[in-house]
Each structure stands twice: as C-alpha cells, then as structure tokens.
Design an enzyme around this catalytic site. Sequence first.
Site, PDB file in Angstrom:
ATOM      1  N   SER A 148      12.171  46.949 -47.076  1.00  0.00           N
ATOM      2  CA  SER A 148      10.961  47.345 -46.363  1.00  0.00           C
ATOM      3  C   SER A 148      10.755  48.865 -46.437  1.00  0.00           C
ATOM      4  O   SER A 148      10.694  49.428 -47.523  1.00  0.00           O
ATOM      5  CB  SER A 148      11.034  46.843 -44.922  1.00  0.00           C
ATOM      6  N   GLU A 245       3.173  38.101 -48.626  1.00  0.00           N
ATOM      7  CA  GLU A 245       3.225  39.355 -47.869  1.00  0.00           C
ATOM      8  C   GLU A 245       1.987  40.227 -48.068  1.00  0.00           C
ATOM      9  O   GLU A 245       1.488  40.363 -49.190  1.00  0.00           O
ATOM     10  CB  GLU A 245       4.441  40.181 -48.293  1.00  0.00           C
ATOM     11  N   HIS A 275       8.493  38.524 -45.225  1.00  0.00           N
ATOM     12  CA  HIS A 275       8.994  39.879 -45.426  1.00  0.00           C
ATOM     13  C   HIS A 275      10.516  39.925 -45.262  1.00  0.00           C
ATOM     14  O   HIS A 275      11.071  39.462 -44.274  1.00  0.00           O
ATOM     15  CB  HIS A 275       8.319  40.791 -44.406  1.00  0.00           C
TER      16      HIS A 275
END
Length: 315
Positions: A148, A245, A275
Amino acid sequence: MTTHPLSPEDAPAVAAMRQAASAHKGEKLGPEARPMFDAMLAATPASADVRVEAATVGGIAGFWLRVPTARPGARMLYLHGGGYVLGSAKGLANFAGQIAARVGADTFVPDYRLAPEHPFPAAIGDAIAAYRGLVAVGAERIVVVGDSAGGGLTLSLLSTITADKTKETVQPVGAAVMSPWTDLALTGDSFETRAEADPIFTRGVLQGFADMYLQGQDATNPKASPLYAELNSLPPIRIDVGDDEVLLTDSSRYADRARAAGVEVTLSVWEGMPHVFQSSIGRFLAAEQSVDAIGDFLRQRLIDASPSISTPSEV
C-alpha cells in the site's frame, strides 16, 4: 501482465469479506484508528521459527525478523502500509515474517514517522536512513518490500537510491510491492471504474490520507508519488494488485512507465481480491499463492546477485 482468476475455493471467503466490509466502506481514518489497524494486521499468522527482535538501524527504531536459514550478506527491508498515517513495525511483524521466511533473509521493519504529526518527507527520509543503515551494518545484497503506502514508499526509495549510484555503495537488487499507492494526486481512472467494486476504499478515504501526509505540498513530487519519478536503472520489480481496487491503475500505470524506461517488471493482477489481500494468509488461497510467488521472486534476485564462488579445478 498476468491475470489470476478468482478461484472457487476463495469465492465464499471473498463474499463474506465483502459483506463484513460493506458497513465501513468510505469511513475516513485518522491517528485514532492506529490500535485497530495494528490489531487487524497482527491477526496474520506468524511464520514458525521467525524471531522478532527490537532494534535500531540507521537511527530508525523497528524490528529485526530473524530467519533460521538466513543467507549471509542478504537483507530485506520491509516498509509497512497504512496511508502514511496508520501502521507500525510491530503490527506488520507477522505478515512481514511470512515473506522473510520464504525469502530466507533477515529483515528489518522500520517504524518510520507517521502523519499528521510528521508530514512528508518524514517517511521517505526514514526509509532512506534505514536502507543506508542496513548497508552500514554489512548488508551486501538488499531487496525492498512494501504494501500500500509502503509500496509507494518502496518505489520512491528505489528511485532515490538509484538516482546517483556514486553515492550508494550497495544498490537494491530487487523489490516487490503489493497494491502500491504510487500517485497521491489520485488521477488513476480506476477511481471511477472500480469505485463500486472496491470493498474497502473510496477516493475520499485516500484523499484524507494524502491531505494528512502532504499538508499542502505537491502531490506529484516524485518522493511522494513514485509514478512521477525517473524510473531508469531500477532493479527488477514485482507488483501484485487486486483487480477490484481503486488503486489498480496506480499499479498498471507505474508498470507501464517502468517498462518504457527499460525496467524488468512483473505485474500480477488478482481477480476478486481486495487491497493487500496477501495479509489474509490462511483465509484466501490467493494470499498464499501471491506470497509464495513474491518469496520466489525475491529469493531469486538475491541468488542472482550473489558473488560467484570459484573452486579449484580437480586434477
């Protein structure tokens, strides 16, 4: 690009995850969510035989993840996610340990400073310090991993370290990122095309993180958004991302730009996956498959970068 279809084994678990997440989609998260976020990630099963040690490397506090069959001279740097606002080295230790065990490298997870208390460029500054700290304590071959925001941080670190090779005695030999946030300007078209499909994020949630981190600074600064960085001379990179996503095009656009710059890039898109689904080892079959592939990729990079050992010819 390789697309992995949603397996029949994972379909029921994905449906249950979507049901559970639906009530919270779009909730904006700030520092008050740190304990919850850490507890969620700490639920990832720990890898057997990985020893966790508090440490400081390059002046940055964090944790060493020691594996029983560590390769001499090889190290992994793991940069956690959390939108530059959430996450910690301790919370990510189990997940990072799963990858460290597969790679076979002692791994340092730094507690880089978080926003809004420490805005940009605190995080990238701490990541660089930790990387150089690994070199200072004897690392000869380094791979970098992140998820991320930590994935974006990983890619920003690569561009920074490789920008001037004369300043760095050890270059990274490879990197793997999961659902990387590469564009804090939020210009990817998947914010529209995956707005309904994404079970977790909305543009508003990510805008809130970006605002807390940047605090008015340029979202296209390459050290904040690696999509806008110079990408030539980077080591091989593996990118794994879920097809549903809103950050999908953060991965695909970065991969396209990196390939155009001559970088070896592997992009794997996983249908139906949320995610950073890799942290759900034990829940999703795809999580284990992806983490296994990441481990293989990084282990091979460390092997390929190992100095060759010549042996005397037999007489």
